[in-house]
Design an enzyme around this catalytic site. Structure first.
Site, PDB file in Angstrom:
ATOM      1  N   LEU A  97      -8.889  -0.261   1.792  1.00  0.00           N
ATOM      2  CA  LEU A  97      -9.005   0.070   3.209  1.00  0.00           C
ATOM      3  C   LEU A  97      -7.692   0.570   3.791  1.00  0.00           C
ATOM      4  O   LEU A  97      -7.697   1.362   4.733  1.00  0.00           O
ATOM      5  CB  LEU A  97      -9.471  -1.150   4.012  1.00  0.00           C
ATOM      6  CG  LEU A  97     -10.843  -1.717   3.669  1.00  0.00           C
ATOM      7  CD1 LEU A  97     -11.154  -2.882   4.602  1.00  0.00           C
ATOM      8  CD2 LEU A  97     -11.921  -0.646   3.767  1.00  0.00           C
ATOM      9  N   SER A  98      -6.577   0.083   3.270  1.00  0.00           N
ATOM     10  CA  SER A  98      -5.294   0.466   3.832  1.00  0.00           C
ATOM     11  C   SER A  98      -4.218   0.314   2.772  1.00  0.00           C
ATOM     12  O   SER A  98      -4.343  -0.507   1.858  1.00  0.00           O
ATOM     13  CB  SER A  98      -4.954  -0.412   5.051  1.00  0.00           C
ATOM     14  OG  SER A  98      -3.776   0.035   5.685  1.00  0.00           O
TER      15      SER A  98
END
Length: 336
Positions: A97-98
């Site tokens: 996600l990041s």
């Protein structure tokens, strides 16, 4: 994890590892377009922005964190924080996600942003906050805005920034819509992949502003004109980022590559062309173009955003090869 939480030996190690990272980035040539970024990378402590991260291995992801009770594990965490590699910082059900991008790529992007004193910058994709800290070091907190859709990401970025002593404006929202209340901007830099260039960004820029964004596995540098049109070329190097998350942004459908030779399927430059022409050409047409034009590199391609149309082109925006980007009614490719 703050600077005071580290032991003296780890603090000294962080200084030496940071200096080694700067030397590595400098050797790569990433500071070439703007050597002043060297000081920012040599000062901003990356380890404060990655209190934990994940390293992939044969058994899945290993979590490294700065508060491990094992001093050897803490040292591995710190050394890893200053390696010139991207670091996975947030996972959900095995999906990334990041992340904290590769520092040399960050340096090249910041150098190519070509900031000047007094510029107001919007960063789309807050990540860990490290990139915003580098911008704040160079330009000052009041001139930097960073935005991300995920409130958990913006909250952790804000906390990391505060721990490192930086306080830019951190906004939770859809980065494709920009941050109109902080406009106008002189520079916009995105650290997430998009399918096209949001018109909201251009509307929130001053004439002459520069936009640097990942697109189709490349880095696109646009200049905003007086009329609100933006145009520019891709840089020569590849770039792979986590996609921008938000409403109505779906992963592209896979394309059938039947009839395309294996050497082209496995070629990074051809796959870039495939990504760039997905809305207009089938793979066989893209392959014919690629061969006919001498297997062009990324920097021969560009993008124009004007009115309701956004189109990509090869060599010349007014030339024979142009095609619309997804969601646009731009010109159709001719000259095939």
């Amino acid at each position: 994890m703050t600077a005071h939480a580290l032991g003296q030996e780890l603090e000294q190690l962080a200084v030496s590892e940071r200096a080694a990272l700067v030397r590595e980035i400098e050797t790569s040539g990433a500071f070439g377009a703007d050597p002043e970024w060297r000081e920012a990378f040599g000062t901003v402590p990356r380890h404060l922005f990655v209190p934990y991260y994940y390293v992939g291995g044969a058994r899945g992801y290993e979590r490294r964190w700065g508060e491990s009770p094992d001093p050897r594990a803490r040292e591995r965490w710190l050394r890893g924080a200053y390696e010139d590699v991207p670091l996975a910082t947030r996972l959900r059900d095995g999906e990334l996600l990041s992340s904290s991008s590769q520092p040399s790529l960050m340096a090249e992007m910041l150098a190519e942003l070509r900031v000047g004193d007094g510029d107001r910058v919007l960063e789309v994709g807050a990540g860990t906050g490290y990139n915003a800290a580098l911008l704040s070091y160079r330009l000052g907190d009041e001139r930097v805005t960073t935005v991300d859709l995920d409130p958990e990401i913006t909250e952790s970025a804000r906390r990391h920034l505060a721990d490192a002593g930086y306080h830019p404006t951190v906004v939770t929202g859809d980065g494709a819509r920009g941050v109109p209340e902080r406009a106008p901007f002189d520079r916009i830099i995105a650290t997430c992949e998009l399918a096209s260039v949001p018109r909201a960004w251009i509307a929130q820029c001053r004439p002459g502003a520069r936009i640097l964004t990942p697109l189709a596995t490349g880095l696109l540098a646009l200049t905003v004109g007086e009329s609100g049109q933006a145009e520019g070329n891709f840089l020569h190097n590849p770039a792979y980022f986590v996609p921008l998350r938000g409403t109505d942004r779906r992963a592209p459908e896979p394309v059938a590559l039947g009839g395309v030779p294996t050497r082209a399927r496995e070629n990074d430059l051809f796959r870039f062309l495939l990504a760039l022409t997905r809305a207009a050409l089938d793979p066989q047409e893209a392959y014919a173009l690629w061969e006919r034009e001498g297997r062009p590199g990324r920097d021969r391609y560009g993008v124009t955003v004007g009115g309701e149309q956004t189109w990509a082109w090869l060599d010349d925006p007014e030339g024979p090869y142009a095609w619309p980007l997804p969601g646009s009614s731009g010109p159709t490719l001719i000259g095939t």
